[in-house]
Design a protein around this motif. Structure first.
Motif, PDB file in Angstrom:
ATOM      1  N   ASN A  30      62.146  33.275 -20.935  1.00 29.76           N
ATOM      2  CA  ASN A  30      61.272  33.506 -19.659  1.00 29.76           C
ATOM      3  C   ASN A  30      61.003  35.026 -19.301  1.00 29.76           C
ATOM      4  OD1 ASN A  30      60.605  33.449 -16.614  1.00 29.76           O
ATOM      5  ND2 ASN A  30      59.560  31.777 -17.392  1.00 29.76           N
ATOM      6  N   TRP A  31      62.142  35.530 -19.272  1.00 28.70           N
ATOM      7  CA  TRP A  31      62.514  36.835 -18.662  1.00 28.70           C
ATOM      8  C   TRP A  31      61.751  37.802 -19.977  1.00 28.70           C
ATOM      9  CZ3 TRP A  31      63.842  39.415 -14.151  1.00 28.70           C
ATOM     10  CH2 TRP A  31      64.037  38.811 -13.045  1.00 28.70           C
ATOM     11  N   LEU A  32      62.399  37.581 -21.035  1.00 33.53           N
ATOM     12  CA  LEU A  32      62.302  38.298 -22.247  1.00 33.53           C
ATOM     13  C   LEU A  32      60.484  38.452 -22.474  1.00 33.53           C
ATOM     14  CD1 LEU A  32      65.081  37.514 -24.392  1.00 33.53           C
ATOM     15  CD2 LEU A  32      64.800  39.669 -23.684  1.00 33.53           C
ATOM     16  N   LEU A  33      59.978  37.302 -22.503  1.00 35.46           N
ATOM     17  CA  LEU A  33      58.580  37.312 -22.617  1.00 35.46           C
ATOM     18  C   LEU A  33      57.525  37.358 -21.759  1.00 35.46           C
ATOM     19  CD1 LEU A  33      58.682  34.393 -25.796  1.00 35.46           C
ATOM     20  CD2 LEU A  33      58.877  37.087 -25.893  1.00 35.46           C
ATOM     21  N   ASP A  34      58.049  37.559 -20.597  1.00 37.68           N
ATOM     22  CA  ASP A  34      57.097  37.778 -19.358  1.00 37.68           C
ATOM     23  C   ASP A  34      56.289  38.942 -19.558  1.00 37.68           C
ATOM     24  OD1 ASP A  34      56.032  38.181 -16.752  1.00 37.68           O
ATOM     25  OD2 ASP A  34      57.798  37.929 -15.772  1.00 37.68           O
ATOM     26  N   PRO A  35      55.054  38.702 -19.455  1.00 39.68           N
ATOM     27  CA  PRO A  35      53.765  39.648 -19.690  1.00 39.68           C
ATOM     28  C   PRO A  35      53.597  40.360 -18.487  1.00 39.68           C
ATOM     29  CG  PRO A  35      52.879  37.583 -19.541  1.00 39.68           C
ATOM     30  CD  PRO A  35      54.417  37.208 -19.345  1.00 39.68           C
ATOM     31  N   THR A  36      54.206  40.068 -17.405  1.00 35.27           N
ATOM     32  CA  THR A  36      53.789  40.791 -16.303  1.00 35.27           C
ATOM     33  C   THR A  36      54.735  42.100 -15.964  1.00 35.27           C
ATOM     34  OG1 THR A  36      54.872  39.489 -14.846  1.00 35.27           O
ATOM     35  CG2 THR A  36      52.699  38.862 -15.319  1.00 35.27           C
ATOM     36  N   LYS A 128      46.465  47.491 -22.170  1.00 38.59           N
ATOM     37  CA  LYS A 128      46.516  46.496 -23.026  1.00 38.59           C
ATOM     38  C   LYS A 128      48.096  46.365 -23.629  1.00 38.59           C
ATOM     39  CE  LYS A 128      41.829  46.457 -24.534  1.00 38.59           C
ATOM     40  NZ  LYS A 128      41.367  46.654 -23.377  1.00 38.59           N
ATOM     41  N   ARG A 129      48.733  45.257 -23.811  1.00 30.41           N
ATOM     42  CA  ARG A 129      50.068  45.062 -24.216  1.00 30.41           C
ATOM     43  C   ARG A 129      50.013  44.486 -25.433  1.00 30.41           C
ATOM     44  NH1 ARG A 129      55.176  43.039 -20.690  1.00 30.41           N
ATOM     45  NH2 ARG A 129      56.560  44.219 -21.824  1.00 30.41           N
ATOM     46  N   LYS A 130      50.567  44.923 -26.380  1.00 32.46           N
ATOM     47  CA  LYS A 130      50.641  44.372 -27.926  1.00 32.46           C
ATOM     48  C   LYS A 130      51.937  43.191 -27.678  1.00 32.46           C
ATOM     49  CE  LYS A 130      48.850  47.041 -31.172  1.00 32.46           C
ATOM     50  NZ  LYS A 130      48.788  47.953 -32.176  1.00 32.46           N
ATOM     51  N   GLY A 131      52.353  42.551 -28.896  1.00 26.50           N
ATOM     52  CA  GLY A 131      53.143  41.548 -28.927  1.00 26.50           C
ATOM     53  C   GLY A 131      54.728  42.303 -28.398  1.00 26.50           C
ATOM     54  N   ILE A 132      55.364  41.214 -28.030  1.00 27.61           N
ATOM     55  CA  ILE A 132      56.891  41.478 -27.385  1.00 27.61           C
ATOM     56  C   ILE A 132      57.832  41.176 -28.493  1.00 27.61           C
ATOM     57  CG2 ILE A 132      58.609  41.077 -25.558  1.00 27.61           C
ATOM     58  CD1 ILE A 132      56.380  40.270 -23.732  1.00 27.61           C
ATOM     59  N   GLU A 133      58.768  42.146 -29.093  1.00 20.90           N
ATOM     60  CA  GLU A 133      59.740  41.911 -30.136  1.00 20.90           C
ATOM     61  C   GLU A 133      60.822  41.716 -29.268  1.00 20.90           C
ATOM     62  OE1 GLU A 133      58.464  44.180 -33.926  1.00 20.90           O
ATOM     63  OE2 GLU A 133      58.730  45.486 -32.069  1.00 20.90           O
ATOM     64  N   TRP A 159      70.638  41.122 -24.393  1.00 21.11           N
ATOM     65  CA  TRP A 159      69.160  40.678 -24.934  1.00 21.11           C
ATOM     66  C   TRP A 159      68.062  41.906 -24.320  1.00 21.11           C
ATOM     67  CZ3 TRP A 159      67.715  37.164 -28.404  1.00 21.11           C
ATOM     68  CH2 TRP A 159      68.846  36.260 -28.597  1.00 21.11           C
ATOM     69  N   ALA A 160      67.475  42.250 -25.543  1.00 25.16           N
ATOM     70  CA  ALA A 160      66.226  43.358 -25.130  1.00 25.16           C
ATOM     71  C   ALA A 160      64.919  43.096 -25.481  1.00 25.16           C
ATOM     72  CB  ALA A 160      66.659  44.570 -25.733  1.00 25.16           C
ATOM     73  N   ARG A 161      64.153  43.603 -25.157  1.00 24.72           N
ATOM     74  CA  ARG A 161      62.548  43.622 -25.503  1.00 24.72           C
ATOM     75  C   ARG A 161      62.022  44.771 -25.680  1.00 24.72           C
ATOM     76  NH1 ARG A 161      59.158  41.123 -20.687  1.00 24.72           N
ATOM     77  NH2 ARG A 161      59.025  43.217 -19.143  1.00 24.72           N
ATOM     78  N   ARG A 162      60.871  44.755 -26.480  1.00 24.22           N
ATOM     79  CA  ARG A 162      60.039  45.882 -26.610  1.00 24.22           C
ATOM     80  C   ARG A 162      58.644  45.513 -26.822  1.00 24.22           C
ATOM     81  NH1 ARG A 162      60.837  49.694 -32.168  1.00 24.22           N
ATOM     82  NH2 ARG A 162      59.763  48.040 -33.522  1.00 24.22           N
ATOM     83  N   SER A 163      57.861  46.422 -26.389  1.00 17.65           N
ATOM     84  CA  SER A 163      56.320  46.466 -26.923  1.00 17.65           C
ATOM     85  C   SER A 163      55.812  47.715 -26.549  1.00 17.65           C
ATOM     86  CB  SER A 163      55.649  45.379 -25.908  1.00 17.65           C
ATOM     87  OG  SER A 163      55.910  45.280 -24.770  1.00 17.65           O
ATOM     88  N   VAL A 164      54.561  47.907 -27.254  1.00 16.90           N
ATOM     89  CA  VAL A 164      53.621  49.075 -26.927  1.00 16.90           C
ATOM     90  C   VAL A 164      52.642  48.507 -26.078  1.00 16.90           C
ATOM     91  CG1 VAL A 164      52.261  50.309 -28.299  1.00 16.90           C
ATOM     92  CG2 VAL A 164      54.280  49.692 -29.468  1.00 16.90           C
ATOM     93  N   PHE A 165      52.309  49.556 -25.151  1.00 15.08           N
ATOM     94  CA  PHE A 165      51.267  49.506 -24.253  1.00 15.08           C
ATOM     95  C   PHE A 165      50.358  50.439 -24.746  1.00 15.08           C
ATOM     96  CE2 PHE A 165      54.928  48.284 -21.831  1.00 15.08           C
ATOM     97  CZ  PHE A 165      54.426  47.078 -21.217  1.00 15.08           C
ATOM     98  N   LEU A 166      49.076  50.112 -24.479  1.00 18.44           N
ATOM     99  CA  LEU A 166      47.786  51.244 -24.868  1.00 18.44           C
ATOM    100  C   LEU A 166      46.878  51.326 -23.216  1.00 18.44           C
ATOM    101  CD1 LEU A 166      46.558  49.242 -28.026  1.00 18.44           C
ATOM    102  CD2 LEU A 166      47.897  51.439 -27.917  1.00 18.44           C
ATOM    103  N   LEU A 167      47.117  52.500 -23.103  1.00 17.42           N
ATOM    104  CA  LEU A 167      46.479  52.941 -21.946  1.00 17.42           C
ATOM    105  C   LEU A 167      45.088  53.896 -22.518  1.00 17.42           C
ATOM    106  CD1 LEU A 167      49.548  53.077 -21.299  1.00 17.42           C
ATOM    107  CD2 LEU A 167      48.642  54.002 -18.932  1.00 17.42           C
ATOM    108  N   ASP A 168      44.119  53.582 -22.231  1.00 23.29           N
ATOM    109  CA  ASP A 168      42.649  54.285 -23.062  1.00 23.29           C
ATOM    110  C   ASP A 168      43.107  54.373 -24.579  1.00 23.29           C
ATOM    111  OD1 ASP A 168      41.772  54.268 -20.481  1.00 23.29           O
ATOM    112  OD2 ASP A 168      42.693  56.056 -19.896  1.00 23.29           O
ATOM    113  N   LYS A 169      43.590  53.266 -25.156  1.00 20.94           N
ATOM    114  CA  LYS A 169      43.842  53.464 -26.522  1.00 20.94           C
ATOM    115  C   LYS A 169      45.062  54.466 -26.867  1.00 20.94           C
ATOM    116  CE  LYS A 169      39.493  51.957 -27.510  1.00 20.94           C
ATOM    117  NZ  LYS A 169      38.147  52.327 -27.946  1.00 20.94           N
ATOM    118  N   LYS A 170      45.948  54.851 -25.897  1.00 21.06           N
ATOM    119  CA  LYS A 170      46.831  55.535 -26.138  1.00 21.06           C
ATOM    120  C   LYS A 170      48.022  55.088 -26.241  1.00 21.06           C
ATOM    121  CE  LYS A 170      44.478  59.501 -23.847  1.00 21.06           C
ATOM    122  NZ  LYS A 170      44.700  60.451 -22.645  1.00 21.06           N
TER     123      LYS A 170
END
Length: 190
Positions: A30-36, A128-133, A159-170
């Motif tokens: 629940n914590w790892l995949l929380d999109p907020t 925009k947030r891409k998938g969480i690994e 445990w860890a998580r990572r994701s790519v965020f896009l701000l104005d496609k950056k």
């Protein structure tokens, strides 16, 4: 930044996985995949939230941290911080911000100081947030050594998580490790 932590850069050399490929307890998942915003969630669990900057520097993105949005060898601003709740370290976070992303409005990301990156990201209207690994770190890793430096016993994988965020496609990549005693582990069995 001149007053960097003695262990900086901590780095995160690991294999990242799709969450469905690993066995993870529901409370932790629940914590790892929380999109907020993790910052906002942590603030709900404590009286005093703070960010401690371990270091910030420009370097080439390593092959192990490269992804579809940030190329190996690309110049990135690396920022490593600890997130504290009531003076208990909860999360180690490592952000990679390509210098090409730090233009226009996003220039502010290079000058956050003790402000939370998550707080800035989640206030961006076009985020925009891409998938969480997800991945784990043991006591032998640089993250495990950081935990020991903080006098936190590493008795099970972190445990860890990572994701790519896009701000104005950056792109901006954020990786977060839940340190021992983090709220994310409460209610989990060993």
């Amino acid at each position: 930044m001149s007053n960097q932590h003695p262990l900086f850069p901590i780095t995160m050399n690991t294999q990242w996985h799709n969450a469905q490929s690993l066995q993870v307890q529901p409370q932790l998942l629940n914590w790892l995949l929380d999109p907020t915003s993790l910052t906002a969630r942590l603030k709900q669990h404590c009286q005093q939230f703070r960010v401690e900057v371990l270091g910030q520097t420009i370097q080439a993105c390593s092959a192990i941290e490269a992804n579809d949005d940030i190329r190996a060898g690309e110049q990135v601003l690396v920022r490593e911080v600890l997130l504290f709740c009531d003076d208990i370290p909860q999360v180690f976070a490592r952000s990679l911000m390509p210098l090409t992303s730090l233009t226009g409005e996003q220039q502010q990301l290079a000058h956050l100081g003790t402000q939370s990156l998550g707080q800035v990201l989640f206030n961006h209207p076009d985020l925009k947030r891409k998938g969480i690994e997800i991945s784990t770190f043991d006591q032998q890793t640089s993250v495990g050594k950081l935990s020991q430096y903080l006098n936190l016993a590493v008795t099970s994988p972190l445990w860890a998580r990572r994701s790519v965020f896009l701000l104005d496609k950056k792109p901006v990549m954020v990786a977060e490790v839940f340190l021992p005693n983090a709220f994310a582990y409460q209610g989990c069995t060993a």
